[in-house]
Write a protein that holds these residues in place. Structure first.
Motif, PDB file in Angstrom:
ATOM      1  N   LEU A  53      -9.010  -0.535   2.544  1.00 19.84           N
ATOM      2  CA  LEU A  53      -7.600  -0.876   2.744  1.00 19.84           C
ATOM      3  C   LEU A  53      -7.390  -2.380   2.638  1.00 19.84           C
ATOM      4  CD1 LEU A  53      -4.676  -0.173   3.546  1.00 19.84           C
ATOM      5  CD2 LEU A  53      -5.416  -0.330   5.941  1.00 19.84           C
ATOM      6  N   VAL A  76       0.838  -1.194   0.000  1.00 20.05           N
ATOM      7  CA  VAL A  76       0.000   0.000   0.000  1.00 20.05           C
ATOM      8  C   VAL A  76       0.877   1.250   0.000  1.00 20.05           C
ATOM      9  CG1 VAL A  76      -1.700   1.318   1.330  1.00 20.05           C
ATOM     10  CG2 VAL A  76      -1.970  -1.149   1.068  1.00 20.05           C
ATOM     11  N   ILE A 131      -7.341   5.853  -0.105  1.00 15.56           N
ATOM     12  CA  ILE A 131      -8.023   4.731   0.535  1.00 15.56           C
ATOM     13  C   ILE A 131      -8.838   5.307   1.679  1.00 15.56           C
ATOM     14  CG2 ILE A 131      -7.713   2.567   1.759  1.00 15.56           C
ATOM     15  CD1 ILE A 131      -5.106   2.248   0.086  1.00 15.56           C
ATOM     16  N   LYS A 147       0.698   4.126  -2.815  1.00 15.68           N
ATOM     17  CA  LYS A 147       0.438   5.540  -2.538  1.00 15.68           C
ATOM     18  C   LYS A 147       1.530   6.424  -3.125  1.00 15.68           C
ATOM     19  CE  LYS A 147      -2.342   4.930   1.618  1.00 15.68           C
ATOM     20  NZ  LYS A 147      -2.400   5.115   3.076  1.00 15.68           N
ATOM     21  N   VAL A 161      -7.677  -3.446  -0.997  1.00 12.31           N
ATOM     22  CA  VAL A 161      -6.497  -3.056  -1.774  1.00 12.31           C
ATOM     23  C   VAL A 161      -5.321  -3.969  -1.434  1.00 12.31           C
ATOM     24  CG1 VAL A 161      -4.771  -1.231  -2.109  1.00 12.31           C
ATOM     25  CG2 VAL A 161      -7.207  -0.678  -2.177  1.00 12.31           C
ATOM     26  N   GLU A 162      -5.138  -4.258  -0.165  1.00 11.39           N
ATOM     27  CA  GLU A 162      -4.047  -5.161   0.247  1.00 11.39           C
ATOM     28  C   GLU A 162      -4.216  -6.536  -0.389  1.00 11.39           C
ATOM     29  OE1 GLU A 162      -2.792  -3.409   4.617  1.00 11.39           O
ATOM     30  OE2 GLU A 162      -4.484  -4.787   4.516  1.00 11.39           O
TER      31      GLU A 162
END
Length: 99
Positions: free
Chosen positions: A39, A22, A33, A26, A42-43
């Protein structure tokens, strides 16, 4: 919760450019997020190379470490990239960076 398409595409594009965490994501993207659920999603996405065949980054990295040095060889060993083909950029990046 489903990640909205724009965010999904940003994650995949950054992943194809080498983002594996992450924090790296970014640094490579303007993605925001918004909550813990997003989160986690996305992970999980960052740990998966091929959504169609459910092939993890670790599986592709292991194939590369074991000698698969082209997208075609990785696909043969793991099955990734054999359905829609959209993950081939990520596979290629893993081959280049061996991570």
């Amino acid at each position: 919760m489903k990640l909205e398409m724009e965010k999904y595409l940003k994650v995949r594009m950054a992943q194809a450019q080498g983002a594996r965490t992450v924090e790296e994501l970014k640094g490579m993207s303007d993605i925001i997020i918004e909550n813990d659920d997003e989160l986690k999603e996305v992970e999980a996405l960052l740990q998966n190379v091929c959504k169609c065949k459910n092939v993890s980054v670790d599986t592709v990295v292991k194939a590369v470490q074991d000698g698969a040095d082209t997208v075609e060889k990785v696909s043969e060993v793991t099955g990734s990239g054999t359905a829609c083909g959209r993950c081939k950029g990520i596979i290629s990046n893993i081959i280049e960076n061996k991570r």
